[in-house]
Design a protein around this motif. Structure first.
Motif, PDB file in Angstrom:
ATOM      1  N   ASP A 301     -26.540 -28.742  62.229  1.00 21.76           N
ATOM      2  CA  ASP A 301     -25.520 -27.998  61.498  1.00 21.76           C
ATOM      3  C   ASP A 301     -26.271 -27.806  60.109  1.00 21.76           C
ATOM      4  OD1 ASP A 301     -23.440 -27.948  63.363  1.00 21.76           O
ATOM      5  OD2 ASP A 301     -22.222 -29.780  62.478  1.00 21.76           O
ATOM      6  N   ALA A 305     -27.180 -24.190  58.374  1.00 17.93           N
ATOM      7  CA  ALA A 305     -26.348 -24.083  57.027  1.00 17.93           C
ATOM      8  C   ALA A 305     -27.268 -23.747  55.986  1.00 17.93           C
ATOM      9  CB  ALA A 305     -25.345 -25.374  56.841  1.00 17.93           C
ATOM     10  N   GLU A 308     -28.153 -20.147  56.077  1.00 16.12           N
ATOM     11  CA  GLU A 308     -26.974 -19.393  55.598  1.00 16.12           C
ATOM     12  C   GLU A 308     -26.765 -19.290  53.922  1.00 16.12           C
ATOM     13  OE1 GLU A 308     -24.568 -17.485  57.423  1.00 16.12           O
ATOM     14  OE2 GLU A 308     -25.890 -17.794  59.293  1.00 16.12           O
ATOM     15  N   ASP A 309     -27.147 -20.483  53.451  1.00 11.85           N
ATOM     16  CA  ASP A 309     -27.119 -20.759  52.010  1.00 11.85           C
ATOM     17  C   ASP A 309     -28.262 -20.396  51.324  1.00 11.85           C
ATOM     18  OD1 ASP A 309     -24.549 -21.763  52.671  1.00 11.85           O
ATOM     19  OD2 ASP A 309     -25.244 -24.113  52.526  1.00 11.85           O
TER      20      ASP A 309
END
Length: 349
Positions: A301, A305, A308-309
């Motif tokens: 995860d 993430a 994405e960030d």
């Protein structure tokens, strides 16, 4: 609602550990497994059949990346292949999410960090034991200043593990195959990096391993504290948790986590205790952290993430190299019988 596929994933290595990675990728609506790679193609084909995948199989990673347009490689190969897989994937423009260890030598670890930075791609390492609500509660309990400035951190790991197979024949099975988890936990809990290490490894009576299955390590850390690791993979009876048993002492108290239950601290109670030979203490419980997924899934995860960030993941290679340095410097210390300065050890041309 149609979900856009953002991540085209290749699984490199189709052994038993790959099952967890495949299941995770299949569970993400924004991710597609576009290829399976193994030096023995029948293993890749068996994985495809077992997991009901229709993607092609390959024996060559570079060809797989070119043919499929993958942008992420899951490296679940054996440790000796990690450097080659990582270099090939990064140089072809893929992010790499990999099982530990980062690589088998410090030179290769340093090179992976360099290539990742030059390519502008993420290389993250699976350190699943960070993603446990209890260890996060333990870290928070300490980082909030509950016990004050840290002076000592100790971890005991005593398991009688009868694996059979390659571990029984390894020269340093505990340090090479398992200790990375506890060393990475120590960095995570204390928020400090290793400065030096003295390590003594040996094979105690009753061991069924050919190599050294027990080790004692003393690390000086960058915050001035000392970390002491005592570990054995041939300790019969009264086993610790696989998460290890922890004691951290600070200027105002001690934080405990046995790796099984919930962490807590005992700190000097408020009020005047100047006449007490042994002070009175009060207990402070750690607060469990709410996590959607834990362990392997939690680490994955975090890896996704980070993409994405637009940031580095928690277990990015540039951070994980310090956990690997703890392993490799300990092995060097045990081999030479002297204290090893980690900065010198990591200074690879």
């Amino acid at each position: 609602m149609t979900v856009t596929i953002k991540h085209r994933v290749i699984i490199a290595g189709c052994g038993g550990m790959a099952n967890t990675w495949v299941d995770y990728a299949k569970g993400r609506a924004d991710t597609e497994i576009v290829g399976l790679v193994d030096i023995k193609e029948q293993f890749a084909m068996a994985m495809a059949e077992r997991k009901d995948l229709t993607c092609p199989t390959f024996t060559d990673l570079k060809q797989a990346i070119i043919d499929t347009g993958a942008n992420i490689v899951f490296d679940v190969t054996i440790p000796s292949s990690h450097y080659t897989v990582s270099r090939s994937a990064l140089e072809l423009g893929c992010h790499v999410f990999a099982e530990k260890p980062l690589a088998e030598s410090m030179g290769d670890c340093v090179d992976i960090v360099r290539i990742s930075e030059l390519a502008g791609k993420t290389h993250a390492v699976m350190q699943n034991r960070r993603f446990d609500p209890r260890i996060r509660a333990y870290r928070n309990l300490i980082n909030e200043g509950t016990i004050g400035k840290l002076g000592f951190m100790g971890a005991d790991f005593f398991i009688g593990a009868h694996f059979g197979g390659f571990r029984d024949a390894m020269e340093s099975p505990l340090l090479l195959d398992m200790a990375i988890h506890t060393f990475d936990q120590a960095r995570f809990i204390g928020g400090a990096d290793p400065v030096s290490v003295y390590c003594h490894e040996f094979n105690p009576p009753g061991s069924w391993y050919a190599g050294h299955a027990m080790a004692i390590c003393i690390y000086e850390m960058s915050d001035g504290s000392v970390f002491n690791y005592r570990g054995s993979w041939c300790a019969e009876g009264v086993p610790t948790s696989w998460e290890a048993s922890w004691r951290v002492t600070g200027e105002h108290g001690t934080a405990i986590w046995d790796g099984l239950g919930e962490p807590y601290a005992e700190v000097v109670a408020a009020g005047d205790q100047s006449g007490n030979f042994i002070r009175n203490y009060e207990r402070v419980k750690g607060k469990l952290v709410d996590m959607k997924h834990t362990f392997h899934q939690g680490c994955l995860d975090e890896m996704f993430a980070s993409l994405e960030d637009g940031r580095k993941p928690e277990t990015d290679c540039s951070d994980n190299i310090y956990s690997m340095a703890m392993v490799l410097a300990a092995l060097e210390s045990a081999k030479t019988g002297r204290k090893v300065l980690v900065a010198d050890f990591m200074d690879i041309p």
